[in-house]
Write an enzyme that holds these catalytic residues in place. Sequence first.
Site, PDB file in Angstrom:
ATOM      1  N   ASP A 124       0.841  -1.198   0.000  1.00 15.53           N
ATOM      2  CA  ASP A 124       0.000   0.000   0.000  1.00 15.53           C
ATOM      3  C   ASP A 124       0.877   1.250   0.000  1.00 15.53           C
ATOM      4  OD1 ASP A 124      -2.372   1.343  -0.044  1.00 15.53           O
ATOM      5  OD2 ASP A 124      -2.808   1.110   2.095  1.00 15.53           O
ATOM      6  N   HIS A 173       2.761   3.532  -8.928  1.00 14.82           N
ATOM      7  CA  HIS A 173       2.466   2.126  -9.255  1.00 14.82           C
ATOM      8  C   HIS A 173       3.626   1.495 -10.026  1.00 14.82           C
ATOM      9  CE1 HIS A 173      -1.408   2.579  -7.545  1.00 14.82           C
ATOM     10  NE2 HIS A 173      -1.906   3.349  -8.500  1.00 14.82           N
ATOM     11  N   LEU A 180      10.382 -20.482  -5.208  1.00 13.67           N
ATOM     12  CA  LEU A 180       9.322 -19.674  -4.591  1.00 13.67           C
ATOM     13  C   LEU A 180       7.989 -19.825  -5.331  1.00 13.67           C
ATOM     14  CD1 LEU A 180       8.849 -17.343  -2.408  1.00 13.67           C
ATOM     15  CD2 LEU A 180       9.039 -15.769  -4.345  1.00 13.67           C
TER      16      LEU A 180
HETATM   17  C1  IPE Z   1      -5.733  -2.666  -0.626  1.00 12.25           C
HETATM   18  O1  IPE Z   1      -5.278  -1.361  -0.722  1.00 12.25           O
HETATM   19  C2  IPE Z   1      -5.739  -3.295  -1.969  1.00 12.25           C
HETATM   20  C3  IPE Z   1      -4.428  -3.521  -2.556  1.00 12.25           C
HETATM   21  C4  IPE Z   1      -3.277  -3.289  -1.983  1.00 12.25           C
HETATM   22  C5  IPE Z   1      -4.444  -4.062  -3.896  1.00 12.25           C
HETATM   23  P1  IPE Z   1      -6.282  -0.133  -0.866  1.00 12.25           P
HETATM   24  O2  IPE Z   1      -5.451   1.072  -0.924  1.00 12.25           O
HETATM   25  O3  IPE Z   1      -7.220  -0.378  -1.986  1.00 12.25           O
HETATM   26  O4  IPE Z   1      -7.088  -0.250   0.497  1.00 12.25           O
HETATM   27  P2  IPE Z   1      -7.982   0.822   1.275  1.00 12.25           P
HETATM   28  O5  IPE Z   1      -8.990   1.344   0.301  1.00 12.25           O
HETATM   29  O6  IPE Z   1      -7.077   1.912   1.750  1.00 12.25           O
HETATM   30  O7  IPE Z   1      -8.584   0.056   2.411  1.00 12.25           O
HETATM   31  C1  IPE Z   2      -1.293   0.250  -3.475  1.00 12.32           C
HETATM   32  O1  IPE Z   2      -1.106   1.623  -3.493  1.00 12.32           O
HETATM   33  C2  IPE Z   2      -1.549  -0.335  -4.845  1.00 12.32           C
HETATM   34  C3  IPE Z   2      -2.972  -0.645  -5.102  1.00 12.32           C
HETATM   35  C4  IPE Z   2      -3.950  -0.574  -4.255  1.00 12.32           C
HETATM   36  C5  IPE Z   2      -3.297  -1.056  -6.437  1.00 12.32           C
HETATM   37  P1  IPE Z   2      -2.310   2.643  -3.485  1.00 12.32           P
HETATM   38  O2  IPE Z   2      -2.683   2.960  -4.886  1.00 12.32           O
HETATM   39  O3  IPE Z   2      -3.426   2.149  -2.644  1.00 12.32           O
HETATM   40  O4  IPE Z   2      -1.640   3.921  -2.821  1.00 12.32           O
HETATM   41  P2  IPE Z   2      -2.321   4.902  -1.782  1.00 12.32           P
HETATM   42  O5  IPE Z   2      -2.824   4.064  -0.645  1.00 12.32           O
HETATM   43  O6  IPE Z   2      -3.424   5.603  -2.495  1.00 12.32           O
HETATM   44  O7  IPE Z   2      -1.216   5.806  -1.373  1.00 12.32           O
HETATM   45 MG    MG Z   3      -4.013   2.411  -0.717  1.00  9.48          MG
END
Ligand code: IPE
Ligand code: IPE
Ligand code: MG
Length: 236
Positions: free
Chosen positions: A13, A30, A124
Amino acid sequence: MANIPVHLAIILDGNGRWAKKKGLPRNAGHAAGARVLEDMCEVVWNKGIRFFTVYAFSTENWNRPAGEVEALMKLLRDYMKNSVKRAMKNNMRVRVIGDKSGLDADLQESIASLEEATAGNTGLTFQIALNYGGRDEIVRAVRKLASENDPDFMKTLTEKDLSGALDTADIPDPDLLIRTCGEERISNFLLWQLAYSEFYFTDLAWPDFNEAELDKALENYSSRTRRFGGLVKGEE
Ligand code: IPE
Ligand code: IPE
Ligand code: MG
């Protein structure tokens, strides 16, 4: 280290916040996150971890702006197409969990060919959760069992039956779950499988995650007492 997890799961995240902080578009976060992930597969294996599962795209992530969903799908497409060589070199088996039927046909095809090409690898096991939701996975599993069995079977359904119908059938439950970037929630990840996992949270955003932070998480994990509802030696 004393206890190395057999199965490590990560909710990666903070890609968006990482990019924003640097004045970059979220999609640059990303892309950076995808690069870190590829390297981390090798790092994780070198620690002695055998199963590695990452949350790449949730069933709820479709709610993001179309341009961001598109960029994420492009990264995943590129990964499925371009990672065969590296996976073969590292003897890595790649599997995708989640509802693949909800993905574009070409992406489904590249997933199938990557899974097939690496199926016999003995290093893995790398699981990518894509269009994955824990609740969705359980519902799909129950539907599958109901459609393949008679009602009497369903009346005596066991935990083992349900486990075996999940996307993660034959994969041990995660021992350790890491979530990056300060959030402390599951966000619909591996709801069934995380029943007795240890959790570790770090403030580092995923693109900043590195071997030193992994070592910290593993160190912390190895000091935990896992009771599984019982007592350990000396506590009786
Ligand atoms: C969880 O992250 C999903 C992934 C890492 C793919 P999100 O960024 O979508 O989660 P929330 O919305 O903060 O709970
Ligand atoms: C995690 O990073 C990747 C996915 C959920 C696809 P985020 O895109 O959720 O990044 P934040 O949480 O908005 O910073
Ligand atoms: Mg996120």
